[in-house]
Design a protein around this motif. Structure first.
Motif, mmCIF file in Angstrom:
data_model
loop_
_atom_site.group_PDB
_atom_site.id
_atom_site.type_symbol
_atom_site.label_atom_id
_atom_site.label_comp_id
_atom_site.label_asym_id
_atom_site.label_seq_id
_atom_site.Cartn_x
_atom_site.Cartn_y
_atom_site.Cartn_z
ATOM 1 N N VAL A 1 -3.589 2.587 2.199
ATOM 2 C CA VAL A 1 -2.851 2.851 0.961
ATOM 3 C C VAL A 1 -2.929 1.560 0.143
ATOM 4 O O VAL A 1 -2.556 0.500 0.641
ATOM 5 N N PRO A 2 -3.439 1.636 -1.095
ATOM 6 C CA PRO A 2 -3.657 0.407 -1.870
ATOM 7 C C PRO A 2 -2.373 -0.173 -2.442
ATOM 8 O O PRO A 2 -1.792 0.404 -3.359
ATOM 9 N N GLY A 3 -1.915 -1.278 -1.898
ATOM 10 C CA GLY A 3 -0.720 -1.946 -2.393
ATOM 11 C C GLY A 3 -1.057 -3.372 -2.779
ATOM 12 O O GLY A 3 -1.221 -4.225 -1.913
ATOM 13 N N THR A 4 -1.220 -3.618 -4.054
ATOM 14 C CA THR A 4 -1.450 -4.973 -4.565
ATOM 15 C C THR A 4 -1.202 -4.983 -6.063
ATOM 16 O O THR A 4 -1.591 -4.035 -6.760
ATOM 17 N N ILE A 5 -0.565 -6.050 -6.536
ATOM 18 C CA ILE A 5 -0.318 -6.125 -7.989
ATOM 19 C C ILE A 5 -1.606 -6.385 -8.759
ATOM 20 O O ILE A 5 -1.648 -6.207 -9.971
ATOM 21 N N ASP A 6 -2.669 -6.797 -8.057
ATOM 22 C CA ASP A 6 -3.891 -7.241 -8.756
ATOM 23 C C ASP A 6 -4.704 -6.092 -9.355
ATOM 24 O O ASP A 6 -5.520 -6.320 -10.240
ATOM 25 N N ASN A 7 -4.543 -4.897 -8.838
ATOM 26 C CA ASN A 7 -5.307 -3.707 -9.285
ATOM 27 C C ASN A 7 -6.813 -3.912 -9.136
ATOM 28 O O ASN A 7 -7.601 -3.410 -9.936
ATOM 29 N N ASP A 8 -7.231 -4.660 -8.118
ATOM 30 C CA ASP A 8 -8.644 -5.043 -8.016
ATOM 31 C C ASP A 8 -9.417 -4.239 -6.968
ATOM 32 O O ASP A 8 -10.457 -4.689 -6.488
ATOM 33 N N LEU A 9 -8.907 -3.052 -6.599
ATOM 34 C CA LEU A 9 -9.636 -2.249 -5.610
ATOM 35 C C LEU A 9 -10.507 -1.216 -6.311
ATOM 36 O O LEU A 9 -10.043 -0.507 -7.216
ATOM 37 N N GLY B 1 -12.599 2.142 -7.000
ATOM 38 C CA GLY B 1 -12.454 3.558 -6.640
ATOM 39 C C GLY B 1 -11.077 4.120 -6.898
ATOM 40 O O GLY B 1 -10.827 5.282 -6.597
ATOM 41 N N THR B 2 -10.185 3.302 -7.436
ATOM 42 C CA THR B 2 -8.862 3.821 -7.801
ATOM 43 C C THR B 2 -8.497 3.311 -9.194
ATOM 44 O O THR B 2 -8.782 2.160 -9.528
ATOM 45 N N ASP B 3 -7.874 4.172 -9.996
ATOM 46 C CA ASP B 3 -7.484 3.742 -11.339
ATOM 47 C C ASP B 3 -6.383 2.694 -11.275
ATOM 48 O O ASP B 3 -6.303 1.816 -12.124
ATOM 49 N N SER B 4 -5.524 2.830 -10.262
ATOM 50 C CA SER B 4 -4.383 1.918 -10.187
ATOM 51 C C SER B 4 -3.993 1.661 -8.739
ATOM 52 O O SER B 4 -4.218 2.500 -7.869
ATOM 53 N N THR B 5 -3.411 0.498 -8.499
ATOM 54 C CA THR B 5 -2.893 0.189 -7.160
ATOM 55 C C THR B 5 -1.372 0.116 -7.231
ATOM 56 O O THR B 5 -0.810 -0.163 -8.305
ATOM 57 N N ILE B 6 -0.723 0.342 -6.113
ATOM 58 C CA ILE B 6 0.743 0.325 -6.082
ATOM 59 C C ILE B 6 1.232 -1.104 -6.341
ATOM 60 O O ILE B 6 0.794 -2.039 -5.667
ATOM 61 N N GLY B 7 2.113 -1.256 -7.296
ATOM 62 C CA GLY B 7 2.661 -2.575 -7.625
ATOM 63 C C GLY B 7 2.135 -3.107 -8.945
ATOM 64 O O GLY B 7 2.780 -3.940 -9.595
#
Ligand code: F6P
Length: 324
Positions: free
Chosen positions: A126-134, A136-142
């Motif tokens: 589950v993508p949890g990072t404030i950086d949004n740098d993953l 394949g996903t529009d947004s990351t949690i945080g």
């Protein structure tokens, strides 16, 4: 298909607002499906040292609104070694954990990918990072919450900047990604964002100077990514001082990681946590739960961690148009 009896959940890397909402969703979805769920504390470190206990539905009551992570988190060097991962696997066997949900960023998924392949373990992310740098996903949690924190802080700085007619360079987090700086700059009506993805730092600085910091008669706000490529706010301030400017520097720092998650992050975390457990039940492994066009998608870890998530160039153009 092997039926899952017990899954483990952990948070790893930098904490992000909304991680608790994701933990809650994982725990409740597992229990709903008659699967035991165990908390692994302090990320991979707790998996190695065995800091584990079973969770029940009440354990995750009243946490959806809390920042940080109730599971604690860490950046674990030992997990990068084969010996460390062997110890982690031994813990899983001892605890009867037959699947994992890992919540974190690229470092978390890099470790999960190696570990899952080495020991043939079902792991989903589950993508949890404030950086949004993953990728394949529009947004990351945080990310949304951090962006809102930046907006709140910079709006306050704008008040004093305008009163004194000053130029402020405000450094924001994001590691090597400029999402927080660029979208933050648009959201606060900044004069510019200096981000690592586009043009060199010299080019961006030069353009600013040639423009004469358009709004200098009132105030100027420039958001700067913390990345080494930009030189950070202090590096840029030094260059500006050499050219006769007198900028003030504010480094927002870890305030960007804290606070109650926004509604957007709570919903994203809840959807992703449910999807993660569903994916494990369906026999998926080695994938991160992303969100694209408001639909949950499964992204292989190998894709998610490739350093290729692009910033929309159009956003840079928008910022330039809006500060003429
Ligand atoms: O990855 C999240 C993040 O907050 C980055 O934006 C930042 O560069 C880094 O973590 C800071 O990490 P630490 O809290 O370990 O210093």
């Amino acid at each position: 298909m092997h039926r899952l009896k017990c899954i483990g959940v952990l948070t790893s890397g930098g904490d992000a607002p909304g991680m608790n909402a994701a933990i809650r969703a994982v725990v409740r979805t597992a229990i709903f499906n008659n699967i035991q769920v165990k908390a692994i504390y302090k990320g991979y470190q707790g998996l190695i040292s065995g800091e584990i206990r079973q969770l029940y539905t009440d354990d995750v009551s009243y946490i959806i609104d809390r920042g940080g992570t109730i599971l604690k988190t860490a950046r674990c060097l030992e997990f990068k070694t084969p010996e460390g991962r062997q110890r982690a696997y031994d813990t899983m066997v001892r605890e009867g954990i037959d699947g994992l949900v890992v919540i974190g960023g690229d470092g978390t998924f890099t470790g999960a990918r190696v570990f899952g392949q080495e020991f043939n373990i079902p792991i989903v992310g589950v993508p949890g990072t404030i950086d949004n740098d993953l990728y394949g996903t529009d947004s990351t949690i945080g990310y949304d919450t951090a962006l809102n924190t930046i907006v709140e802080a910079v709006d306050k700085i704008r008040d004093t900047a305008a009163s004194h007619e000053r130029l402020f360079l405000i450094e924001v987090m994001g590691r090597d990604a400029g999402f927080l700086a660029l979208n933050g700059a648009i959201a606060v009506g900044a004069e510019a964002a200096i981000i690592p993805e586009f043009a060199t730092q010299e080019d961006q600085l030069e353009r600013l100077i040639q423009n004469g910091f358009h709004k200098m008669k009132h105030s100027s706000i420039v958001l700067v990514s913390e990345s080494d490529t930009t030189g950070g706010a202090v590096g840029i301030a030094n260059q500006l001082k050499e050219r006769g400017f007198n900028p003030k520097v504010t480094i927002l720092g870890h305030i960007q990681r804290g606070g109650a998650p926004s509604a957007t992050d709570r919903v994203l975390a809840s959807r992703s946590g449910v999807a993660a457990v569903d994916a494990l039940i369906q026999g998926q492994r080695g994938v991160m739960m992303g969100i694209v066009n408001n639909k949950i998608v499964q992204v292989p870890f190998s894709e998610a961690i490739k350093d290729e998530k692009l910033i929309d160039k159009h956003l840079v153009d928008i910022l330039q148009v809006l500060c003429v």
